[in-house]
Design a protein around this motif. Sequence first.
Motif, short mmCIF file in Angstrom:
data_model
loop_
_atom_site.label_atom_id
_atom_site.label_comp_id
_atom_site.label_asym_id
_atom_site.label_seq_id
_atom_site.Cartn_x
_atom_site.Cartn_y
_atom_site.Cartn_z
N GLU A 1 0.84 -1.12 -0.12
CA GLU A 1 0.00 -0.07 -0.04
C GLU A 1 0.97 1.26 -0.12
OE1 GLU A 1 -3.19 0.56 -0.08
OE2 GLU A 1 -3.68 -1.55 -0.51
N PHE A 2 0.59 2.13 -1.02
CA PHE A 2 1.34 3.37 -1.02
C PHE A 2 0.41 4.59 -0.72
CE2 PHE A 2 4.54 0.60 -3.06
CZ PHE A 2 5.60 1.11 -2.89
N THR A 3 0.81 5.59 -0.11
CA THR A 3 -0.23 6.67 -0.22
C THR A 3 -0.09 7.17 -1.57
OG1 THR A 3 0.77 7.02 2.29
CG2 THR A 3 -0.35 8.98 1.18
N ASP A 4 -1.56 7.71 -1.59
CA ASP A 4 -1.86 8.39 -2.88
C ASP A 4 -1.07 9.62 -3.00
OD1 ASP A 4 -3.89 6.59 -3.94
OD2 ASP A 4 -5.19 7.54 -2.64
N CYS A 5 -0.25 9.88 -4.22
CA CYS A 5 0.20 11.29 -4.42
C CYS A 5 -0.46 12.25 -5.30
CB CYS A 5 1.69 10.88 -5.01
SG CYS A 5 1.70 10.13 -6.65
N THR B 1 -13.43 18.00 -16.92
CA THR B 1 -14.47 18.07 -15.86
C THR B 1 -14.59 16.54 -15.24
OG1 THR B 1 -16.07 19.65 -16.85
CG2 THR B 1 -17.02 18.21 -15.33
N PRO B 2 -14.65 16.48 -14.03
CA PRO B 2 -14.88 15.02 -13.52
C PRO B 2 -16.37 14.66 -13.50
CG PRO B 2 -14.44 16.45 -11.66
CD PRO B 2 -14.48 17.47 -12.86
N LYS C 1 -9.08 7.87 -9.17
CA LYS C 1 -8.25 7.89 -10.36
C LYS C 1 -9.37 7.55 -11.56
CE LYS C 1 -6.54 3.31 -10.00
NZ LYS C 1 -7.06 3.02 -8.72
N ASN C 2 -9.14 7.85 -12.73
CA ASN C 2 -10.19 7.52 -13.71
C ASN C 2 -10.53 5.99 -13.93
OD1 ASN C 2 -11.79 8.62 -15.89
ND2 ASN C 2 -10.04 8.08 -17.41
N ASP C 3 -11.90 5.92 -13.98
CA ASP C 3 -12.46 4.76 -14.17
C ASP C 3 -12.77 3.80 -12.74
OD1 ASP C 3 -12.97 4.73 -17.08
OD2 ASP C 3 -10.97 3.76 -17.45
N ASP C 4 -12.41 4.39 -11.52
CA ASP C 4 -12.84 4.06 -10.61
C ASP C 4 -14.32 3.31 -10.32
OD1 ASP C 4 -10.26 3.63 -9.56
OD2 ASP C 4 -10.40 5.59 -8.19
N TYR C 5 -14.43 2.49 -9.74
CA TYR C 5 -15.90 1.96 -9.29
C TYR C 5 -16.45 2.51 -7.76
CZ TYR C 5 -16.59 -0.22 -13.73
OH TYR C 5 -16.61 -0.69 -15.25
N GLU D 1 -24.37 1.85 -7.76
CA GLU D 1 -23.32 2.17 -8.46
C GLU D 1 -22.85 3.15 -9.33
OE1 GLU D 1 -22.52 -1.99 -10.08
OE2 GLU D 1 -22.21 -2.92 -8.13
N PHE D 2 -21.72 3.59 -9.37
CA PHE D 2 -21.20 4.73 -10.17
C PHE D 2 -19.84 4.53 -10.69
CE2 PHE D 2 -24.21 6.39 -7.27
CZ PHE D 2 -24.88 7.37 -7.95
N LYS D 3 -19.63 4.81 -11.94
CA LYS D 3 -18.31 4.94 -12.19
C LYS D 3 -17.78 6.43 -12.37
CE LYS D 3 -15.25 3.67 -16.48
NZ LYS D 3 -15.53 3.02 -17.71
N TYR D 4 -16.45 6.44 -11.71
CA TYR D 4 -15.64 7.70 -11.91
C TYR D 4 -15.09 8.00 -13.29
CZ TYR D 4 -12.66 11.81 -10.62
OH TYR D 4 -12.08 12.95 -10.87
#
Length: 303
Positions: free
Chosen positions: A126-130, A208-209, A286-290, A297-300
Amino acid sequence: MDQVQESYDEFNLNFRIEDTVIVNQTEMEGFNAFFLGNQSTCQQSVVEGVRVLSYKIPATLPLGQFLKKQLYKGEFLSILSNILNQLLYFEDRNMPIKKVLLNTKYMYIELSNLHVQLIYMPIEKEFTDCNVCEFVQNFISKIRFADMQCVNCVDQILHYLDSRLMFSLREFYTFIIELQKEDILKDDIDLGEGETTVLQQMSYNNITPYLVRSRTNALIPIEKTEFLVGKSSECDYQIPDNRKVSRKHCSFRISNGECYIRDENSTNHTYVNGKMIQPGFDVMLKNDDYIRMGDEEFKYWVR
C-alpha cells in the motif's frame, strides 16, 4: 533503511523491504530500461542480512542541493519537463505514479545535461496516494529565480494550475513544452528594426470529472469543489429512490487538481473498487474507479 553512499558521479541507495513484500519484476524491468534521461537501476539484494532494493543512480548532485542555486527560465523548464515526461512514462506503462518517490530528497540531477533521476519502488504494497499538482507547487516553492523571465514563467504556471478544476498530467506537460518552445523561439527569432513577435499560447480546455450512474447511465458532472451526494434535498446530486443511500451519503472534494471522495458516516457505507472507505477520510480517485454507495453503483470518469 535509507542508506546513501555517494561519489561525484554515482549514488547508491538501499531501501529495506519486508520479507513478505513481493517485488514486481515487470515494473522493475520497466524502471531498469533506460528512458527519457533516467539511467538509474534497481535490483533486489541482501545487505548485512537485510532484504533491500538497491539503486545505482548516475548523477552529480541531489536535486535539492542543486535547487539552492538561482535558476534561469530554460534550466527550470528543462528540469520540470524531464520530471513530468518520466511520470508520463510510468503512467503509460501502468506503473502507478504513487510508487515514485515524489520528493526532491530522492531525486538526483546530472549537471552536464540537467537530466533528473527519479526513484520508483517496484513492490506490491500500500502506497499513499500522491498528488502531482501539489508536488509541482511544492517544487516551484523551492525555486530561487535568476531573473524576471523565470519569475514570469512561474507565474504563468501557477496561474495555469489555479485555473484548472482538475489536473491532467499530459495536458500540463504539453503546456510546459509550449513554454519551452516559446523560450527557444524568443532566443532564435530576430526580426530586426525593432520588430517583435507575439507567440500565441495554446488554449486548453478545462477538465470536468463525472459520475456515471450504472442503473440509469446518467452522466453527473462534478462542477463544484465540494459536491455532496445522498437522498437529502440539500445534496448536489439526489438519489431519492434507493433506501440504502443515506441522506448525506458521501461527498466529493476537488483540491489541487485531484478529486477525493469521503464517506459522510453513511449507514450502508461507501466503497471504491470494492473496498470500503473509512468515514471521514478522503480517498483520491483515479479515472475509471468504481464507486458503490450502499448498493448504488457509479463509475468515476474524467473526460
